[in-house]
Design a protein around this motif. Structure first.
Motif, PDB file in Angstrom:
ATOM      1  N   ASN A  87       0.847  -1.195   0.000  1.00 25.35           N
ATOM      2  CA  ASN A  87       0.000   0.000   0.000  1.00 25.35           C
ATOM      3  C   ASN A  87       0.886   1.250   0.000  1.00 25.35           C
ATOM      4  N   ASN A  88       0.661   2.163   0.928  1.00 25.90           N
ATOM      5  CA  ASN A  88       1.485   3.382   0.960  1.00 25.90           C
ATOM      6  C   ASN A  88       2.475   3.352   2.119  1.00 25.90           C
ATOM      7  N   SER A  89       2.953   2.170   2.459  1.00 27.69           N
ATOM      8  CA  SER A  89       3.898   2.031   3.563  1.00 27.69           C
ATOM      9  C   SER A  89       5.238   2.643   3.202  1.00 27.69           C
ATOM     10  N   ASP A  90       6.121   2.716   4.211  1.00 24.72           N
ATOM     11  CA  ASP A  90       7.510   3.048   3.931  1.00 24.72           C
ATOM     12  C   ASP A  90       8.091   1.996   2.991  1.00 24.72           C
ATOM     13  N   VAL A  91       9.141   2.386   2.270  1.00 22.43           N
ATOM     14  CA  VAL A  91       9.853   1.451   1.398  1.00 22.43           C
ATOM     15  C   VAL A  91      11.095   0.955   2.139  1.00 22.43           C
ATOM     16  N   ILE A  92      11.246  -0.350   2.209  1.00 19.78           N
ATOM     17  CA  ILE A  92      12.413  -0.969   2.839  1.00 19.78           C
ATOM     18  C   ILE A  92      13.241  -1.647   1.759  1.00 19.78           C
ATOM     19  N   GLU A  93      14.539  -1.429   1.808  1.00 21.45           N
ATOM     20  CA  GLU A  93      15.458  -2.105   0.894  1.00 21.45           C
ATOM     21  C   GLU A  93      16.596  -2.705   1.713  1.00 21.45           C
ATOM     22  N   VAL A  94      16.924  -3.949   1.422  1.00 22.23           N
ATOM     23  CA  VAL A  94      18.065  -4.615   2.051  1.00 22.23           C
ATOM     24  C   VAL A  94      19.027  -4.976   0.930  1.00 22.23           C
ATOM     25  N   ARG A  95      20.285  -4.601   1.085  1.00 23.94           N
ATOM     26  CA  ARG A  95      21.227  -4.809  -0.016  1.00 23.94           C
ATOM     27  C   ARG A  95      22.643  -5.014   0.497  1.00 23.94           C
ATOM     28  N   TYR A  96      23.442  -5.575  -0.386  1.00 28.12           N
ATOM     29  CA  TYR A  96      24.885  -5.583  -0.166  1.00 28.12           C
ATOM     30  C   TYR A  96      25.451  -4.298  -0.744  1.00 28.12           C
ATOM     31  N   SER A  97      26.246  -3.597   0.052  1.00 30.31           N
ATOM     32  CA  SER A  97      26.908  -2.404  -0.460  1.00 30.31           C
ATOM     33  C   SER A  97      28.092  -2.830  -1.333  1.00 30.31           C
ATOM     34  N   GLU A  98      28.757  -1.856  -1.923  1.00 30.13           N
ATOM     35  CA  GLU A  98      29.879  -2.172  -2.807  1.00 30.13           C
ATOM     36  C   GLU A  98      31.011  -2.856  -2.058  1.00 30.13           C
ATOM     37  N   ASP A  99      31.119  -2.598  -0.745  1.00 27.07           N
ATOM     38  CA  ASP A  99      32.160  -3.273   0.037  1.00 27.07           C
ATOM     39  C   ASP A  99      31.603  -4.507   0.745  1.00 27.07           C
ATOM     40  N   LEU A 100      30.460  -5.017   0.268  1.00 25.51           N
ATOM     41  CA  LEU A 100      29.835  -6.266   0.735  1.00 25.51           C
ATOM     42  C   LEU A 100      29.404  -6.208   2.197  1.00 25.51           C
ATOM     43  N   ASN A 101      29.041  -5.023   2.681  1.00 27.31           N
ATOM     44  CA  ASN A 101      28.379  -4.919   3.976  1.00 27.31           C
ATOM     45  C   ASN A 101      26.872  -4.906   3.749  1.00 27.31           C
ATOM     46  N   LEU A 102      26.131  -5.518   4.681  1.00 28.03           N
ATOM     47  CA  LEU A 102      24.677  -5.546   4.552  1.00 28.03           C
ATOM     48  C   LEU A 102      24.099  -4.212   5.017  1.00 28.03           C
ATOM     49  N   GLU A 103      23.294  -3.587   4.174  1.00 26.73           N
ATOM     50  CA  GLU A 103      22.673  -2.307   4.495  1.00 26.73           C
ATOM     51  C   GLU A 103      21.160  -2.438   4.445  1.00 26.73           C
ATOM     52  N   VAL A 104      20.488  -1.705   5.329  1.00 28.59           N
ATOM     53  CA  VAL A 104      19.027  -1.608   5.299  1.00 28.59           C
ATOM     54  C   VAL A 104      18.685  -0.152   5.077  1.00 28.59           C
ATOM     55  N   LEU A 124      15.681   2.805   4.619  1.00 26.88           N
ATOM     56  CA  LEU A 124      14.305   3.240   4.835  1.00 26.88           C
ATOM     57  C   LEU A 124      14.067   4.456   3.965  1.00 26.88           C
ATOM     58  N   ASN A 125      13.213   4.301   2.956  1.00 26.65           N
ATOM     59  CA  ASN A 125      12.952   5.406   2.032  1.00 26.65           C
ATOM     60  C   ASN A 125      14.251   6.036   1.537  1.00 26.65           C
ATOM     61  N   GLN A 126      15.181   5.179   1.091  1.00 22.35           N
ATOM     62  CA  GLN A 126      16.461   5.533   0.472  1.00 22.35           C
ATOM     63  C   GLN A 126      17.562   5.911   1.466  1.00 22.35           C
ATOM     64  N   LYS A 127      17.236   5.974   2.750  1.00 26.98           N
ATOM     65  CA  LYS A 127      18.237   6.366   3.741  1.00 26.98           C
ATOM     66  C   LYS A 127      18.728   5.135   4.503  1.00 26.98           C
ATOM     67  N   VAL A 128      20.044   4.995   4.616  1.00 32.19           N
ATOM     68  CA  VAL A 128      20.617   3.849   5.323  1.00 32.19           C
ATOM     69  C   VAL A 128      20.305   3.958   6.813  1.00 32.19           C
ATOM     70  N   LEU A 129      19.769   2.861   7.369  1.00 32.26           N
ATOM     71  CA  LEU A 129      19.403   2.836   8.786  1.00 32.26           C
ATOM     72  C   LEU A 129      20.580   2.379   9.638  1.00 32.26           C
ATOM     73  N   ASN A 130      20.591   2.874  10.855  1.00 29.32           N
ATOM     74  CA  ASN A 130      21.605   2.506  11.830  1.00 29.32           C
ATOM     75  C   ASN A 130      20.919   1.752  12.960  1.00 29.32           C
ATOM     76  N   PHE A 131      21.319   0.495  13.172  1.00 28.71           N
ATOM     77  CA  PHE A 131      20.693  -0.327  14.213  1.00 28.71           C
ATOM     78  C   PHE A 131      21.505  -0.329  15.514  1.00 28.71           C
ATOM     79  N   SER A 132      22.424   0.605  15.658  1.00 25.87           N
ATOM     80  CA  SER A 132      23.278   0.598  16.850  1.00 25.87           C
ATOM     81  C   SER A 132      22.487   0.861  18.125  1.00 25.87           C
ATOM     82  N   GLU A 133      21.379   1.629  18.022  1.00 23.62           N
ATOM     83  CA  GLU A 133      20.588   1.952  19.213  1.00 23.62           C
ATOM     84  C   GLU A 133      19.331   1.100  19.328  1.00 23.62           C
ATOM     85  N   GLN A 134      18.680   0.863  18.203  1.00 25.39           N
ATOM     86  CA  GLN A 134      17.406   0.141  18.227  1.00 25.39           C
ATOM     87  C   GLN A 134      17.415  -0.984  17.197  1.00 25.39           C
ATOM     88  N   THR A 135      16.952  -2.153  17.604  1.00 28.36           N
ATOM     89  CA  THR A 135      16.862  -3.279  16.671  1.00 28.36           C
ATOM     90  C   THR A 135      15.422  -3.518  16.230  1.00 28.36           C
TER      91      THR A 135
END
Length: 821
Positions: free
Chosen positions: A506-523, A525-536
Motif C-alpha cells: 500500500n502506501n507504507s515506507d519502502v524498505i530495501e536490504v542490499r549488499y553495499s559495494e564493500d559487501l556490507n549488509l545495508e538496510v 528506509l525510504n532511500q536512507k541507510v538505517l543505523n541499528f546501533s541503538e534500536q533493533t
C-alpha cells in the motif's frame, strides 16, 4: 506515495539540469527530503555529489537518534553549528515545543518530549525564538521497555516494589540510575500516574500522564536512593499504576519535557493507602470486582483477534504475524513471570482492526499451547495491545500503557494481590488454534534457486531487477536485484545471486536490504541507510522492522505478510510468508499461490509453462518478470547502480548463465563438493558455478532451513479444549490430532460416558462427554427401586385378590337371579 523509481527519474533529469546550470542554487531551508530544480535535498545527494550547498546545514543529523516515548532524552545536532547567542526552540510534529540550547562549541541540543506514540517523529529547529523553523530532522520514539539500562532508573528487586504492603513484603526500597545521564549535582524523584478519561471507544477517550507528587527533593545525584515507603496522602493513593521520574533539582516539580530518567511502569503497591496495607486481599478483591463489572459493559474484542498458532514451532515460524514476547523468551532463559510453566510466548504483531486488541500465545517445554482453562500460566489476549497501534495517540492504542491499564494492573487485582484469578481468566480466556491457518512460504537463495508458495522449485540465473511477488490484494510488491557472482580468481561467474531486495505494501515506507559495494549488509528506509546501533526494532509506516545482532532482517507488514532477508555467502537469502487471504492474489517469480502447481509458471500475459519446463524455458519466464524504472522500489545512489541498473537493461539480454554445470570426475573440486553437498542438487550447482565451497555450503544450509520452515508451517488439526467432568479430572492438555485425553472421577464417584477421547482428523473428539455420578446415589437408586418393586408386587397381589373377590360376588348374584324353569 509516488513510486521511488519515478522520483529517481526526476532526480536524474534535475541532476543533469543542475550540471548545466551555473546560476544560483536552491536552498534546503524548509525543504529537506525534496528534489529541487537545480540541486537535491534528498539523502541520496551525498553519495551522488549533487546536494544543495546548504544541505548539511539544514538537514539535521542527530546523536543519539532514539529514546523513550516518555521523553526527557537530550540529543546533539551533529552537522550544524549555531550562534551561541541563538535562542533554540525544538518543535516535534509541528506542535510540541521543547527548549533547546547551544553549547560553547556551537552545537545545538534538543530535549525529546513526552509522546503517546512510537516511530520516526519529524522535528524542526528554530534559532529565532520560534518564529521560523528552517532546520529539520527525525527523532525515533521507541517503546519505553526497549531503551537501554543507561537511559532509565531501575527499581531494585522490582517484585518487592509491586507487592509492597502484601503479606511479608515490607522494609526499604532502592532505586538506582546512571548518575552521569543527568548533568546535575542534585536531583528530584517524582511520582507520575497514568489514566484514561472519557467514554471508552469514543472520541472523548483520552490518555494522560499526570504528575502526582515529589517523592524526594534535592538529593545528591549519586545514582542511588533508598527509602521506606509510606502511604501517599489524599487522593494520590487512588493511583495504582504509574512510573518514577528523576529530574535535575533546578527544574520545577512536574515540569514537562525536561531532562529526565524514567523507571519502568509498575504497580504502585508501595504508595497505596492504609486500607490496602491493612487488608490487601479485600482491597484487591473489591478492585477486581469493579474491573469485572466494567469489562461487562465493554465490547467483546476477542471475536476479532487472530487465533494462536497450534505449536511453538508454528509460532516461531510465522514471523509475519507473531513476534517474541520479551517477557517470556526461550532464547533469553524463559523468565516467564506472568506465565508459570511456559518456556516461550509470542504476541500478535498487529493489533486487531476495530478495537486495537492484542493476542498472546504461550507454550510449554513440549511445544504445546498453554490455555488459561488449564493453567494460570496460559495465553491471555489483551484489550490493549502492548506495542500500541497506529495512529496511536488515543486509547486503547497508547503503546504499553493502555495494555497496563486494562490487562496488567487488573491481573494484580485478581491474581497477584487476591485470590480471584477465575474472574480474570473468565475475561481473558486463551484463544485456541482451531481457526489458525499457517502462512505459505516462498524462498530464494544461492545462485539463485526459487521455491514457490505452492512448492515448485527452479533455478533462474538472470542478471537484472525482477518482480518476485506482487499482490493486488494489498498492493504488495517485493522486488529482487541480481548481480553476477565472482570466481575465486576475481573473474565473473556464469551465475548470479540476489544482491538487493526492495519492498512496499500500500502506501507504507519502502524498505530495501542490499549488499553495499564493500559487501556490507545495508538496510534502507525510504532511500536512507538505517543505523541499528541503538534500536533493533522499529515501528514504521505500515510495517515493523526487526534486525538481529547477526543482521537477519525481518519486515512485518500490516497485512501479516512477513519478509525475511539474511546475508549468506555473498548472496542474500530471502523468504516471503503470506497468510491464507493472499490465495489467488499473487504473481511474479514466486508464482500464483493457490495450491495448484499447474499455473505456477505464469507470464504477465497469463500464458503458462508446464511444470517440467526446461531451464531455458524457465530463463525466459524469469526474464518476463523484469521490472521497469517507473515501478522500481530500488535506490540508485551510486555511479555503479545508475550505470548498471537505472540506465542499463532491467534484464541483461547479453548475460547467458550456465544451465547444466558439468561434474567432471577429473575436477579436484568435485570430490569435495560431493562430500559437502551429498545429494543436494542446489548445493552442487552452486559449487560448480561459483567454484566456491563456501557458497555451496550457504546454499545447502538455506535449503535445509527452507525445508524445515515448510515443515513447521504444516497445518495442524485441533479439536479444541476439553473440560474435565465435575467431581473428576482429566489427564492431558494437548488437544491436537491424535492426542488422547483420559478422564477420571474422584473417590466416591463413577464415570459415565467415554473414559477417554481422541482428537480425530475431522477436528472432532471421539466418544461422548463424560460425567461423574456419586456412587452412593446409584446404590440408593437401586435400593429404592427394589423397595418400590416389593411394594409394587404387594399392591398388585392385593388388587388381584380384590378383583377376584368382586368377580366371585358377581357370579353368585348372577346365579341367584336366574329363573327356575
Amino acid at each position: 506515495m509516488k513510486f521511488i523509481g519515478i522520483i529517481v527519474s526526476f532526480f536524474i533529469l534535475f541532476t543533469l539540469t543542475a550540471l548545466r546550470n551555473a546560476g544560483a542554487q536552491d536552498s534546503c531551508s524548509h525543504q529537506c527530503g525534496e528534489l529541487l530544480s537545480t540541486c537535491s535535498c534528498q539523502v541520496t545527494c551525498q553519495s551522488l555529489g549533487n546536494c544543495c550547498p546548504d544541505y548539511k546545514e539544514f538537514c539535521l543529523q542527530i546523536s543519539p537518534y532514539s529514546g523513550s516515548l516518555m521523553g526527557g532524552k537530550g540529543f546533539l545536532i551533529e552537522n550544524t553549528a549555531f550562534n551561541t547567542s541563538s535562542v533554540l526552540t525544538c518543535r516535534f510534529k509541528q506542535e510540541i515545543k521543547t527548549s533547546g540550547y547551544t553549547a560553547e562549541d556551537g552545537k545545538g541540543h534538543c530535549i525529546s518530549p513526552l509522546l503517546y506514540e512510537t516511530g520516526f517523529i519529524p522535528f524542526e529547529v528554530s534559532i529565532d525564538g520560534g518564529r521560523t523553523f528552517p532546520y529539520s530532522g527525525t527523532w525515533l520514539s521507541v517503546h519505553h521497555s526497549k531503551v537501554s539500562d543507561e537511559e532509565k532508573c531501575t527499581l531494585v528487586n522490582e517484585t518487592k516494589w509491586q507487592y509492597y504492603g502484601t503479606s511479608n513484603t515490607y522494609g526499604n526500597l532502592t532505586l538506582t540510575w546512571t548518575h552521569q545521564a543527568l548533568a546535575e549535582t542534585h536531583v528530584n524523584i517524582e511520582v507520575w500516574g497514568y489514566h484514561e478519561t472519557g467514554d471508552s471507544y469514543s472520541e472523548n477517550w483520552l490518555a494522560e500522564w499526570k504528575y502526582l507528587y515529589t517523592l524526594a527533593r534535592e538529593i545528591p545525584n549519586t545514582g542511588k536512593f533508598t527509602f521506606t515507603p509510606i502511604p501517599a496522602e489524599g487522593n494520590y493513593s487512588t493511583w495504582d499504576f504509574g512510573i518514577l521520574r528523576i529530574t535535575p533539582s533546578s527544574y520545577s516539580d512536574g515540569q514537562s519535557n525536561i531532562p529526565s530518567l524514567w523507571s519502568n511502569e509498575h504497580a504502585l503497591a508501595w504508595h497505596l493507602g492504609k486500607d490496602f496495607r491493612d487488608d490487601p486481599n479485600s482491597w484487591a478483591t473489591a478492585k477486581c470486582m469493579e474491573w469485572d463489572r466494567k469489562e461487562d459493559k465493554l465490547p467483546n474484542f476477542k471475536e476479532e483477534i487472530i487465533d494462536c498458532p497450534c505449536t511453538l514451532a508454528q509460532a516461531r515460524a510465522d514471523t509475519g504475524r507473531f513476534h517474541t514476547d520479551y517477557g517470556c523468551n526461550i532464547e533469553k532463559g524463559s523468565v516467564c513471570t506472568y506465565h508459570p510453566g511456559a518456556v516461550h510466548c509470542v504476541r500478535a504483531i498487529q493489533a486487531s482492526p476495530q478495537y486495537a486488541a492484542g493476542q498472546q500465545c504461550c507454550y510449554d517445554s513440549t511445544g504445546t499451547q498453554i490455555l488459561t482453562h488449564d493453567s494460570t500460566g496460559g495465553s491471555t489476549p489483551d484489550r490493549g495491545h502492548d506495542w500500541g497501534s497506529p495512529p496511536f495517540l488515543k486509547p486503547p492504542r497508547i503503546p504499553g500503557f493502555s495494555h497496563w491499564l486494562y490487562d496488567v494492573i487488573s491481573f494484580y487485582y485478581c491474581c497477584l494481590w487476591s485470590d480471584n484469578c477465575q474472574f480474570y481468566m473468565k475475561r481473558r480466556p486463551s484463544s485456541d488454534c482451531r481457526t489458525y491457518r499457517p502462512p505459505r512460504a516462498a524462498s530464494a537463495f544461492g545462485d539463485p534457486h526459487f521455491f514457490t508458495f505452492d512448492g515448485l522449485n527452479f533455478t533462474f540465473n538472470g542478471l537484472g531487477e525482477y518482480l518476485l511477488v506482487e499482490s493486488d490484494l494489498t498492493s504488495l510488491r517485493v522486488q529482487g536485484r541480481t548481480q553476477q557472482g565472482r570466481l575465486p580468481n576475481g573473474t565473473g561467474a556464469q551465475g548470479t545471486g540476489l544482491s538487493a531486495v526492495a519492498m512496499q505494501e500500500n502506501n507504507s515506507d519502502v524498505i530495501e536490504v542490499r549488499y553495499s559495494e564493500d559487501l556490507n549488509l545495508e538496510v534502507l528506509l525510504n532511500q536512507k541507510v538505517l543505523n541499528f546501533s541503538e534500536q533493533t526494532w522499529m515501528d514504521l509506516k505500515g510495517l515493523f522492522l526487526h534486525s538481529t545482532p547477526d543482521q537477519n532482517i525481518t519486515v512485518m507488514f500490516s497485512s501479516g505478510c512477513g519478509v525475511e532477508i539474511r546475508g549468506n555467502g555473498g548472496f542474500l537469502t530471502l523468504t516471503v510468508l503470506l497468510p491464507e487471504k493472499f490465495t489467488n492474489h499473487t504473481q511474479g517469480l514466486f508464482g500464483v499461490m493457490n495450491g495448484n502447481t499447474e499455473d505456477e509458471y505464469t507470464f504477465r500475459n497469463k500464458t503458462t509453462l508446464p511444470v517440467h519446463a526446461s531451464p531455458q524455458q524457465l530463463f525466459e519466464f524469469g526474464a518476463n518478470w523484469a521490472i521497469e524504472n517507473g515501478t522500481s522500489l530500488f535506490t540508485y545512489d551510486t555511479e555503479f547502480l545508475l550505470n548498471n541498473f537505472f540506465y542499463g537493461e532491467k534484464h541483461s539480454a547479453s548475460f547467458l548463465p550456465v544451465f547444466f554445470p558439468s561434474e567432471d570426475p577429473a575436477d579436484p573440486l568435485v570430490e569435495e563438493m560431493v562430500s559437502l553437498c551429498g545429494s543436494d542438487p542446489f548445493c552442487r550447482f552452486d559449487v560448480l558455478t561459483t567454484r566456491s565451497l563456501q557458497v555451496g555450503n550457504s546454499t545447502r544450509l538455506s535449503h535445509q532451513n527452507h525445508k524445515l520452515l515448510v515443515e513447521h508451517l504444516e497445518p495442524v488439526i485441533s479439536c479444541g479444549w476439553l473440560d474435565h467432568p465435575i467431581n473428576g479430572t482429566k489427564n492431558g492438555t494437548n488437544y491436537l490430532l491424535g492426542s488422547t485425553i483420559i478422564f477420571l472421577c474422584s473417590q466416591g464417584y463413577e464415570l459415565t460416558g467415554s473414559k477417554e477421547r481422541t482428537c480425530q482428523a475431522s477436528g472432532a473428539w471421539s466418544g461422548d462427554t463424560p460425567s461423574c455420578i456419586q456412587k452412593i446415589a446409584i446404590e440408593q437408586l437401586i435400593l429404592l427401586g427394589c423397595v418400590f418393586g416389593i411394594v409394587g408386587v404387594a399392591v398388585l397381589a392385593r388388587l388381584t385378590f380384590l378383583c377376584r373377590k368382586e368377580r366371585h360376588k358377581g357370579n353368585q348374584k348372577l346365579v341367584s337371579e336366574v329363573p327356575v324353569e
